[in-house]
Design an enzyme around this catalytic site. Structure first.
Site, PDB file in Angstrom:
ATOM      1  N   HIS A   1      35.519  22.742  29.918  1.00  0.00           N
ATOM      2  CA  HIS A   1      35.483  24.100  30.478  1.00  0.00           C
ATOM      3  C   HIS A   1      35.594  24.107  32.003  1.00  0.00           C
ATOM      4  O   HIS A   1      35.875  25.144  32.592  1.00  0.00           O
ATOM      5  CB  HIS A   1      34.190  24.805  30.055  1.00  0.00           C
ATOM      6  CG  HIS A   1      34.182  25.158  28.600  1.00  0.00           C
ATOM      7  ND1 HIS A   1      34.509  26.411  28.136  1.00  0.00           N
ATOM      8  CD2 HIS A   1      33.928  24.423  27.502  1.00  0.00           C
ATOM      9  CE1 HIS A   1      34.447  26.432  26.819  1.00  0.00           C
ATOM     10  NE2 HIS A   1      34.086  25.231  26.402  1.00  0.00           N
TER      11      HIS A   1
ATOM     12  N   ASP B   1      36.796  26.425  40.133  1.00  0.00           N
ATOM     13  CA  ASP B   1      36.280  26.957  38.871  1.00  0.00           C
ATOM     14  C   ASP B   1      37.230  26.559  37.764  1.00  0.00           C
ATOM     15  O   ASP B   1      38.459  26.600  37.953  1.00  0.00           O
ATOM     16  CB  ASP B   1      36.201  28.492  38.963  1.00  0.00           C
ATOM     17  CG  ASP B   1      34.963  29.049  38.287  1.00  0.00           C
ATOM     18  OD1 ASP B   1      34.504  28.440  37.304  1.00  0.00           O
ATOM     19  OD2 ASP B   1      34.470  30.106  38.738  1.00  0.00           O
TER      20      ASP B   1
HETATM   21  P1  ADQ Z   1      30.552  29.558  34.205  1.00  0.00           P
HETATM   22  O1  ADQ Z   1      30.520  28.634  35.371  1.00  0.00           O
HETATM   23  O2  ADQ Z   1      29.236  30.009  33.732  1.00  0.00           O
HETATM   24  O3  ADQ Z   1      31.369  28.961  32.976  1.00  0.00           O
HETATM   25  P2  ADQ Z   1      32.254  32.058  34.215  1.00  0.00           P
HETATM   26  O4  ADQ Z   1      33.537  31.740  33.569  1.00  0.00           O
HETATM   27  O5  ADQ Z   1      32.407  32.981  35.369  1.00  0.00           O
HETATM   28  O6  ADQ Z   1      31.441  30.814  34.764  1.00  0.00           O
HETATM   29  O7  ADQ Z   1      31.341  32.717  33.124  1.00  0.00           O
HETATM   30  C1  ADQ Z   1      30.171  33.356  33.480  1.00  0.00           C
HETATM   31  C2  ADQ Z   1      29.760  34.315  32.369  1.00  0.00           C
HETATM   32  O8  ADQ Z   1      28.414  34.668  32.603  1.00  0.00           O
HETATM   33  C3  ADQ Z   1      30.597  35.574  32.367  1.00  0.00           C
HETATM   34  O9  ADQ Z   1      30.822  35.982  31.060  1.00  0.00           O
HETATM   35  C4  ADQ Z   1      29.701  36.571  33.115  1.00  0.00           C
HETATM   36  O10 ADQ Z   1      29.841  37.900  32.709  1.00  0.00           O
HETATM   37  C5  ADQ Z   1      28.325  36.066  32.774  1.00  0.00           C
HETATM   38  N1  ADQ Z   1      27.416  36.367  33.878  1.00  0.00           N
HETATM   39  C6  ADQ Z   1      27.424  35.873  35.114  1.00  0.00           C
HETATM   40  N2  ADQ Z   1      26.461  36.468  35.863  1.00  0.00           N
HETATM   41  C7  ADQ Z   1      25.846  37.333  35.071  1.00  0.00           C
HETATM   42  C8  ADQ Z   1      24.784  38.268  35.232  1.00  0.00           C
HETATM   43  N3  ADQ Z   1      24.142  38.438  36.398  1.00  0.00           N
HETATM   44  N4  ADQ Z   1      24.400  38.996  34.168  1.00  0.00           N
HETATM   45  C9  ADQ Z   1      25.020  38.843  33.006  1.00  0.00           C
HETATM   46  N5  ADQ Z   1      26.048  38.025  32.784  1.00  0.00           N
HETATM   47  C10 ADQ Z   1      26.437  37.280  33.805  1.00  0.00           C
HETATM   48  C11 ADQ Z   1      32.092  27.751  32.709  1.00  0.00           C
HETATM   49  C12 ADQ Z   1      33.141  27.341  33.745  1.00  0.00           C
HETATM   50  C13 ADQ Z   1      34.135  28.475  33.952  1.00  0.00           C
HETATM   51  C14 ADQ Z   1      34.781  28.862  32.623  1.00  0.00           C
HETATM   52  C15 ADQ Z   1      33.706  29.112  31.566  1.00  0.00           C
HETATM   53  C16 ADQ Z   1      34.323  29.323  30.179  1.00  0.00           C
HETATM   54  O11 ADQ Z   1      32.512  26.995  34.965  1.00  0.00           O
HETATM   55  O12 ADQ Z   1      35.138  28.095  34.872  1.00  0.00           O
HETATM   56  O13 ADQ Z   1      35.544  30.038  32.785  1.00  0.00           O
HETATM   57  O14 ADQ Z   1      32.817  28.009  31.484  1.00  0.00           O
HETATM   58  O15 ADQ Z   1      35.179  28.302  29.841  1.00  0.00           O
END
Ligand code: ADQ
Length: 468
Positions: A156, A364
């Site tokens: 991921h 990311d």
């Molecule tokens: P993450 O590093 O966690 O995931 P991201 O893809 O942005 O990063 O996913 C975060 C998730 O958490 C999103 O669905 C977002 O809505 C939720 N989230 C963040 N802050 C929040 C808050 N305050 N309240 C509620 N929800 C919140 C890892 C990798 C990424 C990759 C994903 C999926 O680092 O690059 O996209 O896995 O493969």
């Protein structure tokens, strides 16, 4: 149909509690379609750790099985090698790494224990799908235990160029173990290319006729499978009760002003200090935006037991305090910094109420917030996505305003462009982006990966072909 077995560090939940991420929802969908088992860590630390009883839950054709870890496993595996060596290295932050043999050994041990506890749960025709950097070694251990099933692995987070990966003292062991998987999925062609370069240049690998790469006495298929979100559902969230309430709150608070929104876990890879500073620069360069534009940053703490994480939270508190002290007025505060999480439906309402979605990680894997922001927009009056070129999402989402998150000036200018963008241009960009988000969803991602895994898996000769 073959049962799917998913292995990931965190498991579930099986029911949509409103807090489950879109990825969890998509994985549950796939498990439901074929019937399946989700195996991983219970989230608990206990004395017996990985030797304790398995905990099962079951819902129709889908079950979960989880195990605890011991404190030493948590420290060395999770807060240790996974989050103090692998996470920073794979996000190009060699300055933050902690390479310690004890942590490396803890990582190996926990991968081995998870493999040992999974093996008795497996059936001969299961398809096994291992998720993410916590389990680079698991496939090799399953193979060593005699597991002949198709085993896929999806990373991921980014896979860095060999010049960076080779700083990891055990890079060869890690990559060698990865070659035990039948198929490795990356988020972007860029990460895939970095992995292939490692195999070709670092260990003398070569491409075979069927597209596989042979290296270090093993062979593997690798491809890019960009992950998506549960787009259809997400696009309806702003109209749900919770979404609507939050949208109304945002609108009432803003009056006629505009809001820029950022939503991230607090993590040094997300470029949060640079983002706050870019917003400050916008106010310096274009004072007419004072009182007119605000930044809402929602960022719940994560991994706060790792020092680099607690440090960045303090840094952000200091920065927002300083910027607010400098620019606030009686009726306007420039930065709202909220360090808690919101249910997904509420988030969707907040996204819709925000004129700009600011997604500026330094690195990311993909970044799902970029896709969620687009899915939540009102097609008649969509907001503008400002997106880092170093987010995996930038490979697909080139119609966003793409920025270099290391350049504070460039980000400030991009914010101005986004705030001032005419409706027609906003709609044009949105329509293309939204098409992509709606087409390449979490479900199509999972299907594409699993279909490919079944296609390339070569059943070992000593087991019955029909099983696959
Ligand atoms: P993450 O590093 O966690 O995931 P991201 O893809 O942005 O990063 O996913 C975060 C998730 O958490 C999103 O669905 C977002 O809505 C939720 N989230 C963040 N802050 C929040 C808050 N305050 N309240 C509620 N929800 C919140 C890892 C990798 C990424 C990759 C994903 C999926 O680092 O690059 O996209 O896995 O493969």
């Amino acid at each position: 149909m073959n049962r799917i077995v998913i292995v990931s560090n965190r498991v579930g939940p099986l029911t949509d509690t409103g807090r489950a991420g879109g990825l969890a929802v998509a994985l549950v969908d796939v498990l439901r379609e074929r019937g399946g088992l989700w195996f991983g860590w219970s989230g608990e630390v206990s004395e017996q750790g990985t030797y304790g009883a398995l905990k099962f839950t079951e819902e129709g054709t889908v079950s979960t099985a989880t195990i605890d870890v011991a404190q030493v496993d948590y420290d060395e595996f999770y807060a240790g090698f996974a989050n103090r060596a692998l996470w920073p290295t794979l996000h190009y932050r060699l300055d933050l790494t902690d390479f310690d043999r004890r942590l490396e050994e803890g990582y190996r041990r926990v991968n081995e224990r998870f493999a040992a506890r999974l093996v008795p749960l497996l059936r001969p025709d299961d398809i096994i799908w291992v998720q993410d950097y916590h389990f680079f070694l698991l496939g090799e251990m399953l193979r060593a235990a005699g597991v002949k099933n198709p085993i896929g692995f999806f990373l991921h987070i980014p896979f860095p160029v060999p010049e960076v990966l080779t700083a990891l003292p055990n890079h060869k062991k890690i990559v060698h173990a990865m070659l035990s998987y039948d198929l490795i999925g990356f988020q972007t062609t860029n990460h895939l290319a970095a992995f292939e370069r490692y195999l070709f240049e670092e260990v003398g690998g070569s491409r075979e006729d069927d597209g596989a790469i042979a290296a270090m006495d093993r062979r593997v298929h690798a491809a890019a499978f960009p992950i998506g979100i549960d787009a259809e559902a997400f696009s309806k969230f702003p109209e749900s009760k919770e979404g609507g309430e939050n949208l109304a709150l945002v609108r009432a608070e803003l009056d006629d002003r505009k809001q820029i929104v950022g939503v991230d876990r607090i993590d040094y890879s997300k470029g949060l200090p640079e983002r706050f500073t870019a917003f400050e620069r916008l106010l310096e360069l274009y004072p007419e935006h004072k009182g007119e534009v605000s930044l809402l940053q929602i960022a719940p703490p994560s991994r706060s037991e790792v020092r680099a994480y607690s440090q960045i939270q303090r840094l952000l508190e200091g920065l927002s305090g300083r910027i607010n002290g400098r620019f606030s007025d009686l009726d306007w505060t420039p930065i709202h910094f909220i360090t808690r999480s919101f249910p997904r439906r509420s988030l969707a309402g907040i996204y819709r109420g925000s004129a700009v979605g600011l997604v500026t990680p330094l690195r990311d894997g993909m970044n799902l917030v970029a896709k969620e922001y687009i899915a939540a927009q009102d097609p008649e009056n969509p907001g503008v996505l400002v997106l880092s070129r170093f987010a995996g999402a930038a490979e697909e989402m080139s119609e966003a305003v793409i920025v270099n998150p290391y350049s504070i000036d460039e980000m400030a200018e991009a914010l101005r462009t986004a705030i001032q963008m005419p409706l027609e241009e906003r709609k044009e960009r949105f329509e293309i982006l939204n098409d992509k988000v709606m087409t390449n969803t979490a479900t199509t991602w999972a299907h594409a990966f699993l279909d490919r895994l079944l296609e390339i898996h070569e059943p070992p000769e000593d087991i019955e072909r029909q099983a696959f």
